[in-house]
Structures are given as C-alpha cells and as structure tokens.
Scaffold this active site. Sequence first.
Site, PDB file in Angstrom:
ATOM      1  N   ASP A  32      -9.278  -9.969   8.930  1.00 61.84           N
ATOM      2  CA  ASP A  32      -8.764  -8.615   8.650  1.00 61.84           C
ATOM      3  C   ASP A  32      -9.771  -7.498   8.923  1.00 61.84           C
ATOM      4  O   ASP A  32      -9.375  -6.437   9.373  1.00 61.84           O
ATOM      5  CB  ASP A  32      -8.298  -8.534   7.191  1.00 61.84           C
ATOM      6  CG  ASP A  32      -7.347  -7.372   6.927  1.00 61.84           C
ATOM      7  OD1 ASP A  32      -6.359  -7.229   7.674  1.00 61.84           O
ATOM      8  OD2 ASP A  32      -7.593  -6.594   5.993  1.00 61.84           O
TER       9      ASP A  32
ATOM     10  N   SER B 274      -1.283  -3.660  10.375  1.00 60.62           N
ATOM     11  CA  SER B 274      -0.903  -4.530   9.264  1.00 60.62           C
ATOM     12  C   SER B 274       0.348  -5.335   9.606  1.00 60.62           C
ATOM     13  O   SER B 274       1.297  -4.797  10.172  1.00 60.62           O
ATOM     14  CB  SER B 274      -0.638  -3.682   8.025  1.00 60.62           C
ATOM     15  OG  SER B 274      -1.794  -2.946   7.717  1.00 60.62           O
TER      16      SER B 274
ATOM     17  N   ARG C  30       2.132 -12.031  -0.750  1.00 58.00           N
ATOM     18  CA  ARG C  30       0.844 -12.438  -0.162  1.00 58.00           C
ATOM     19  C   ARG C  30       0.167 -13.519  -0.968  1.00 58.00           C
ATOM     20  O   ARG C  30       0.534 -13.799  -2.097  1.00 58.00           O
ATOM     21  CB  ARG C  30      -0.077 -11.215  -0.067  1.00 58.00           C
ATOM     22  CG  ARG C  30       0.439 -10.213   0.952  1.00 58.00           C
ATOM     23  CD  ARG C  30      -0.581  -9.160   1.313  1.00 58.00           C
ATOM     24  NE  ARG C  30      -0.032  -8.301   2.349  1.00 58.00           N
ATOM     25  CZ  ARG C  30      -0.532  -8.186   3.574  1.00 58.00           C
ATOM     26  NH1 ARG C  30      -1.605  -8.850   3.936  1.00 58.00           N
ATOM     27  NH2 ARG C  30       0.036  -7.373   4.449  1.00 58.00           N
TER      28      ARG C  30
ATOM     29  N   HIS D  83     -10.574  -2.608  11.504  1.00 55.16           N
ATOM     30  CA  HIS D  83      -9.477  -3.453  11.002  1.00 55.16           C
ATOM     31  C   HIS D  83      -9.239  -4.588  12.009  1.00 55.16           C
ATOM     32  O   HIS D  83      -8.247  -4.597  12.729  1.00 55.16           O
ATOM     33  CB  HIS D  83      -8.230  -2.568  10.852  1.00 55.16           C
ATOM     34  CG  HIS D  83      -7.103  -3.202  10.085  1.00 55.16           C
ATOM     35  ND1 HIS D  83      -5.816  -2.721  10.128  1.00 55.16           N
ATOM     36  CD2 HIS D  83      -7.062  -4.264   9.243  1.00 55.16           C
ATOM     37  CE1 HIS D  83      -5.037  -3.461   9.357  1.00 55.16           C
ATOM     38  NE2 HIS D  83      -5.762  -4.407   8.819  1.00 55.16           N
TER      39      HIS D  83
ATOM     40  N   CYS E 132       0.828  -7.572  11.837  1.00 54.33           N
ATOM     41  CA  CYS E 132       1.090  -7.722  13.280  1.00 54.33           C
ATOM     42  C   CYS E 132       0.346  -8.907  13.882  1.00 54.33           C
ATOM     43  O   CYS E 132       0.195  -8.990  15.097  1.00 54.33           O
ATOM     44  CB  CYS E 132       0.749  -6.441  14.014  1.00 54.33           C
ATOM     45  SG  CYS E 132       1.909  -5.112  13.665  1.00 54.33           S
TER      46      CYS E 132
ATOM     47  N   LYS F 165      -9.565  -2.604   1.714  1.00 60.37           N
ATOM     48  CA  LYS F 165      -9.285  -1.441   2.560  1.00 60.37           C
ATOM     49  C   LYS F 165     -10.052  -0.209   2.084  1.00 60.37           C
ATOM     50  O   LYS F 165     -10.530   0.590   2.894  1.00 60.37           O
ATOM     51  CB  LYS F 165      -7.778  -1.167   2.614  1.00 60.37           C
ATOM     52  CG  LYS F 165      -6.992  -2.303   3.292  1.00 60.37           C
ATOM     53  CD  LYS F 165      -7.508  -2.544   4.663  1.00 60.37           C
ATOM     54  CE  LYS F 165      -7.082  -3.799   5.368  1.00 60.37           C
ATOM     55  NZ  LYS F 165      -5.748  -4.248   5.427  1.00 60.37           N
TER      56      LYS F 165
ATOM     57  N   ARG G 254       0.841  -1.196   0.000  1.00 62.14           N
ATOM     58  CA  ARG G 254       0.000   0.000   0.000  1.00 62.14           C
ATOM     59  C   ARG G 254       0.875   1.244   0.000  1.00 62.14           C
ATOM     60  O   ARG G 254       1.962   1.250   0.573  1.00 62.14           O
ATOM     61  CB  ARG G 254      -0.918   0.018   1.222  1.00 62.14           C
ATOM     62  CG  ARG G 254      -2.100  -0.938   1.127  1.00 62.14           C
ATOM     63  CD  ARG G 254      -3.009  -0.845   2.339  1.00 62.14           C
ATOM     64  NE  ARG G 254      -2.355  -1.359   3.524  1.00 62.14           N
ATOM     65  CZ  ARG G 254      -1.784  -0.622   4.470  1.00 62.14           C
ATOM     66  NH1 ARG G 254      -1.802   0.696   4.418  1.00 62.14           N
ATOM     67  NH2 ARG G 254      -1.193  -1.199   5.504  1.00 62.14           N
TER      68      ARG G 254
ATOM     69  N   TYR H 235      -1.046  -3.572  -7.071  1.00 66.63           N
ATOM     70  CA  TYR H 235      -0.880  -4.290  -5.802  1.00 66.63           C
ATOM     71  C   TYR H 235      -2.228  -4.437  -5.086  1.00 66.63           C
ATOM     72  O   TYR H 235      -2.986  -3.459  -4.964  1.00 66.63           O
ATOM     73  CB  TYR H 235       0.133  -3.567  -4.886  1.00 66.63           C
ATOM     74  CG  TYR H 235       0.058  -4.128  -3.480  1.00 66.63           C
ATOM     75  CD1 TYR H 235       0.543  -5.405  -3.205  1.00 66.63           C
ATOM     76  CD2 TYR H 235      -0.580  -3.432  -2.461  1.00 66.63           C
ATOM     77  CE1 TYR H 235       0.409  -5.960  -1.944  1.00 66.63           C
ATOM     78  CE2 TYR H 235      -0.723  -3.976  -1.188  1.00 66.63           C
ATOM     79  CZ  TYR H 235      -0.220  -5.244  -0.940  1.00 66.63           C
ATOM     80  OH  TYR H 235      -0.378  -5.796   0.297  1.00 66.63           O
TER      81      TYR H 235
HETATM   82  P1  GTP Z   1      -2.217  -7.879   7.445  1.00 66.65           P
HETATM   83  O1  GTP Z   1      -2.697  -8.911   6.496  1.00 66.65           O
HETATM   84  O2  GTP Z   1      -1.163  -6.987   6.870  1.00 66.65           O
HETATM   85  O3  GTP Z   1      -3.309  -7.084   8.048  1.00 66.65           O
HETATM   86  O4  GTP Z   1      -1.373  -8.670   8.588  1.00 66.65           O
HETATM   87  P2  GTP Z   1      -1.864  -9.520   9.847  1.00 66.65           P
HETATM   88  O5  GTP Z   1      -2.175  -8.616  10.980  1.00 66.65           O
HETATM   89  O6  GTP Z   1      -2.902 -10.488   9.442  1.00 66.65           O
HETATM   90  O7  GTP Z   1      -0.506 -10.296  10.242  1.00 66.65           O
HETATM   91  P3  GTP Z   1      -0.108 -11.842  10.078  1.00 66.65           P
HETATM   92  O8  GTP Z   1      -0.956 -12.743  10.912  1.00 66.65           O
HETATM   93  O9  GTP Z   1      -0.028 -12.158   8.634  1.00 66.65           O
HETATM   94  O10 GTP Z   1       1.351 -11.834  10.705  1.00 66.65           O
HETATM   95  C1  GTP Z   1       2.360 -10.976  10.250  1.00 66.65           C
HETATM   96  C2  GTP Z   1       3.693 -11.414  10.766  1.00 66.65           C
HETATM   97  O11 GTP Z   1       3.686 -11.455  12.185  1.00 66.65           O
HETATM   98  C3  GTP Z   1       4.131 -12.786  10.298  1.00 66.65           C
HETATM   99  O12 GTP Z   1       5.486 -12.741   9.942  1.00 66.65           O
HETATM  100  C4  GTP Z   1       3.939 -13.660  11.496  1.00 66.65           C
HETATM  101  O13 GTP Z   1       4.822 -14.736  11.494  1.00 66.65           O
HETATM  102  C5  GTP Z   1       4.183 -12.705  12.647  1.00 66.65           C
HETATM  103  N1  GTP Z   1       3.417 -13.107  13.845  1.00 66.65           N
HETATM  104  C6  GTP Z   1       2.092 -13.349  13.905  1.00 66.65           C
HETATM  105  N2  GTP Z   1       1.706 -13.730  15.153  1.00 66.65           N
HETATM  106  C7  GTP Z   1       2.834 -13.696  15.908  1.00 66.65           C
HETATM  107  C8  GTP Z   1       3.100 -13.983  17.282  1.00 66.65           C
HETATM  108  O14 GTP Z   1       2.223 -14.328  18.078  1.00 66.65           O
HETATM  109  N3  GTP Z   1       4.388 -13.828  17.699  1.00 66.65           N
HETATM  110  C9  GTP Z   1       5.384 -13.445  16.849  1.00 66.65           C
HETATM  111  N4  GTP Z   1       6.605 -13.314  17.335  1.00 66.65           N
HETATM  112  N5  GTP Z   1       5.167 -13.178  15.536  1.00 66.65           N
HETATM  113  C10 GTP Z   1       3.921 -13.301  15.076  1.00 66.65           C
HETATM  114  C1  SPV Z   2      -2.907  -4.644   5.439  1.00 64.80           C
HETATM  115  O1  SPV Z   2      -1.903  -4.025   5.032  1.00 64.80           O
HETATM  116  O2  SPV Z   2      -3.477  -4.378   6.518  1.00 64.80           O
HETATM  117  C2  SPV Z   2      -3.452  -5.757   4.638  1.00 64.80           C
HETATM  118  C3  SPV Z   2      -2.966  -5.922   3.283  1.00 64.80           C
HETATM  119  O3  SPV Z   2      -4.335  -6.458   5.072  1.00 64.80           O
HETATM  120  S1  SPV Z   2      -3.637  -4.725   2.227  1.00 64.80           S
HETATM  121  O4  SPV Z   2      -4.787  -5.285   1.557  1.00 64.80           O
HETATM  122  O5  SPV Z   2      -2.569  -4.373   1.305  1.00 64.80           O
HETATM  123  O6  SPV Z   2      -4.065  -3.558   2.984  1.00 64.80           O
HETATM  124 MN    MN Z   3      -4.859  -5.899   7.188  1.00 63.08          MN
END
Ligand code: GTP
Ligand code: SPV
Ligand code: MN
Length: 585
Positions: free
Chosen positions: A277, A248, A370, A226, A250, A206, A69, A197
């Site tokens: 999400d 994002s 992704r 979110h 996290c 979003k 983004r 993207y």
């Molecule tokens: P968006 O799709 O961008 O909104 O991301 P998200 O919030 O869904 O994050 P996602 O679950 O894809 O995790 C993002 C990163 O954080 C990955 O590299 C995971 O491995 C890491 N991660 C997720 N949960 C944990 C956790 O409990 N501990 C640690 N150390 N890392 C984590």
């Molecule tokens: C985020 O960045 O929070 C995502 C991926 O879930 S995107 O659709 O690019 O916003």
């Molecule tokens: Mn997201």
Amino acid sequence: MTNNQQVLKFVNDSVALCKPRNVVWITGEEAQLEELRREAMATGELVKLNEDLLPGCYLHHSAINDVARVEGRTFICCKNEEDAGPINNWMDPKEAYEKVGAIFDGAMKGKTMYVIPYSMGAVGSKFSKIGIEITDSIYVVVSMNIMTRIGTKVLETLGDSNDFVRGLHAKAELDADKRYILHFPEDNTIWSVNSGYGGNVLLGKKCFALRIASFQGKNEGWMAEHMLILGVENPQGEVKYIAAAFPSACGKTNLAMLIPPELYKKKGYKVWCVGDDIAWIRVGEDGRLWAINPENGFFGVAPGTNMKSNPNALMSTKKNAIFTNVVHNLANNTVWWEGMDKNPPEDALDWKGNRWTAASGDKGAHPNSRFTAPAINCPCISSEFEAPNGVPLSAIVFGGRRAKTAPLVYQARDWDNGVFVGSIMASETTAAATGAVGVVRRDPMAMRPFVGYNMADYFAHWINMGKKIKNQPKIFNVNWFRTDDEGNFIWPGFGDNLRVLEWILARCEDKVDAVETPIGYVPNAEDINIEGLDITVDTIKELLTVDKDMWKEETAGIEEFYAQFGDRLPKELSAQLDALKAALK
Ligand code: GTP
Ligand code: SPV
Ligand code: MN
C-alpha cells in the site's frame, strides 16, 4: 515509560483535553495486548473466532455509518490556504484546534486512554519515523500492533528527540456530523475524532505515512507514495523491484502478492511482496531510487479475496488477523465474504450483525470490509521486507480502473513524461471512500486523497526528484480493467498481470522493442506472452489500442484539471500536455 519531555507534554495535554478515567501506556508485550483483547471481547468490540481454524483471529464491526474513509471530512490545516491547494479541504489551524478541540473536550470521560508509541519502518532504521498515537479504542491498539511496530522499544529509539508525529484519536460518540480527520503538517500533528474505521483511525497509515510524510518528503527530499512494492525473481534468480501506484481498491494488494501463472512457475519465476500500500522512496548513494514499506501488516479489501484470486492474501489472514465488517459464519465461528467461495454460510450474521443468508440478495460483507494481517504471515513476503535501506526500483508503474481509454500498458518517454502520465491518472471511484462508486475522477499518482500539501507543489517535487536520480527507473502505466461492450473485463488480470510485468522489465533492460504512439510506447502485441491463456493476439491488439478521439477528449479533461492549479502547475507539465495535444492532431 519515558522521560522524553515532549512526549510527556503531548500525553498530559491530551489528558487535560479528553479527560479520560485513566491512562495506559502500550508496551507491546503480548500479555498486555492479550488482556486488552479479553477486555474488548467482554464488551463485544472484538469477537474471538474459531481457535482451531483461525488461531489468534478476531472479528470486529465498525458503526454502520462508519465503514470507509471520509474524504469530505478530511482536512489539511496549514497556515496558508494556498499551501493546501485546490484538491484538499483546508481549515485554518487555529480555527481547527478550537472547533475540533471542543469535540475532544471530555471525549474520553469514564474511558481509558491508550498511548501507543509506534515506528513506521523497522525500529531504528534511518529511513524509519516514529509516531505516538493516543486513542480510546482497543481495536486501534491491537490493529496498530499488526500494522506497525509498537511499544517500549520505539520510545527507547526516540530517546529525547522531538521528532515524532503526534496523533490524537477519540471514537467519541461516532457522530458522523462531528467526524473530523485533521492533519497539521506544520505541527507534525493528526487529530481524528468520531470514527472507528481503520483508514480514519490507524493513524500510522494514510494520515502519517502519506499525508504528513508526503509533506516531510517534500521538505527533506524524498517521496511518500501510495504504492505497492514487489520483487520479480527470474529463472536466473535475479530479483528486480517494481513500485506501483493504483488508487484505493484498484489492485495493489493483489499485484503485490501475485502467483505466477503455471507456465511462469515452471520456468522458475517467483514474486516477492515487500509492501502492498505505501512506499517511502529515497535516492540511494548509487543514484538509484530505493523504497521501503513503512508498514508491518496489510489492511486489505476482503471481498473478492479467494484461493484463486489472491491465495497469499488469504493465507496471510489465517492467524493473528482482525476482520472488520465481514460475514460471521455462526456454524463454525469463522468469517465469509462475497467472492471467498461459492458456499455462503446458511447460519450467519451480515456485516451489520443481522441474521443473513445469500438468498436475501443483499451483500453479507460490506464492499469495503477489510482484514488486518501481519506481513510475516504472507507466504511470499520478501527477504528484504525489513531491509533498512529498502530495495532498488527498476520501474515505477501507475494504473487505474478505466473501462476504455487507457491501454493495457504503455511506457513513458522519460522521467518528466512519466510524471505527466502519473499526474493525469484517472480512475473509477470505489467503496474505499464514502460517496458514489464507479465515477471517473482524476487521481494523480493515486494520491488525490493523500497528498498533505498543494498537489501542484507535489507535481513539482516529482519533477525535482527526477533531477536528483542519476539512474532513473522507467515509468509505465497499466490498466487491468478495460471492458468489452457487455462490460466484462477483457484482460484476465490477477496472476496473469505478470505477463505485463515481464514486458515492463524487458523494457527496463532494453530487451524488447515497442511502438511509439501519441501517449508513449506501447508493446507490439506479439510481445505480450499469451501462452496458456484463452485469448488471442487480436484481443491483445484491442487492449493496446490508443483511440485518438478518446484521447482528445481526455486532453480536454486534463486541461480542465490542470487549470485549477494556475501558475503553481510546473511548466514542465503544461509543456507535456501541449506536446500530447500536438501529437494527437
Ligand atoms: P486499497 O487497500 O484500498 O488501497 O486497495 P488495493 O489497491 O490494494 O486493491 P486490492 O488488491 O485489494 O483489489 C481491489 C479489488 O480489485 C478487488 O475486488 C480485486 O478482486 C480487484 N482486482 C485486483 N486485481 C485485479 C485484476 O488484475 N483484474 C481485475 N479484474 N480485478 C482486480
Ligand atoms: C485505501 O483506501 O487506499 C486503503 C484503505 O488502503 S484505508 O486505510 O482506509 O485508506
Ligand atoms: Mn490503499
């Protein structure tokens, strides 16, 4: 395909502007989609992967300068600049239509324009909303088919209504200097140009489900957030639902699909994923908050997803998924990314399409690579995934990436204090948006990049919603990312996060005590179950410490952050900040 005059006008106006060679209405029928996939394979836009190992799956690359983004080029275009607020970029709508209209002018010459009717939420549910996305990208068509409900049935549901969000997208030249992601909340309109993207171009996500929907929610008395939504089933078979907002990259997708630790599995705990999400949340007739996931698929971060960290996400990608900017394993025509397993392919192309081996020391997959995967693929998808009224929330959880400061978990004192806790969220930036990574910034409710109006008014909306909820959910904050002096994560995270959710749910049912601190209620270390973990109660104590000096520094940061909202900041929040400062004295 429709007689809806407003839809026809939108399409005709877009044709006049973009001047495509022809127009194709997307019906949602498999035969049409398959023809489009074949066309995209012929041009290289999609690469068909191994049909035995990854049936129905494709690989896609976005341009090298177009992999996340672009917050700096994302605008809220409302009449008054103050209504966009100090956090959003603002452009005058008239100026925006003119300036970016010139970029759209003729942008589809010689190309096909696709018209995608889509529904956010189950088709026909009264919580759902409809959009029409116009695009010149087959990748967008086939991805929208995964991420939303598309096709003729949506137009039938819309009927003659003018209540739909108009989304216009053109890849155009993919020129980063002319890339704009514009939102016109007062016109129910989104314009996205010069990007391919996902987060910039899958306009249901979003752009609509958060930026436009948050504005609609403020006006109509509901919330677009979110947040992931998950259900925790206890050994008695009762399911309690939690919504959680993390910025994002996290950990939302990971938490939404977590696998209980062995010990919990044996006892009979199960976790069900409703969404990973976005949550649309309303007050139900019973005075509780009810949440739906408006999406139909996951757009998940690939790196780090593996059979140990998130098997459910990995399994979700095993059929009918699209991978973007990952490694192409040429030996068996599959995909790979960092953190999938310890065997990087020898014969492979990296996310840029160049020959690559892990020995080079370069990353093979982009950190924000992704997958789009159908939600129904997820082994732990909730039986309530399509429930028209959603699921009732017991708890709302905020969280971010903080190396220090924020404890593993704490509970807000009440709704207003919970709004304060959400509003002061801060987190280290990630690869999900372009720009520096690892810098701590304020990201209220994980919505900093996604609120379609003035953030101060958004805080006020949260405060007002509290008054309408007779049976308020409890509000918490978590931090899985506290590190030791060597920078290692202290808390094991992932599946073990259920141990923290267990405490959260016990608090919701008044089954466990807590310790009062200046920032809220923290668990007694003994109340976090560490059976089967190789950490001690002392480690938990360390994870739960609230360092007064650090929090004093934090209040200075909050004060500075709040100051930019001036008089528009709800007085409830300045009172909360004063109370925190007093408690820290
Ligand atoms: P968006 O799709 O961008 O909104 O991301 P998200 O919030 O869904 O994050 P996602 O679950 O894809 O995790 C993002 C990163 O954080 C990955 O590299 C995971 O491995 C890491 N991660 C997720 N949960 C944990 C956790 O409990 N501990 C640690 N150390 N890392 C984590
Ligand atoms: C985020 O960045 O929070 C995502 C991926 O879930 S995107 O659709 O690019 O916003
Ligand atoms: Mn997201």
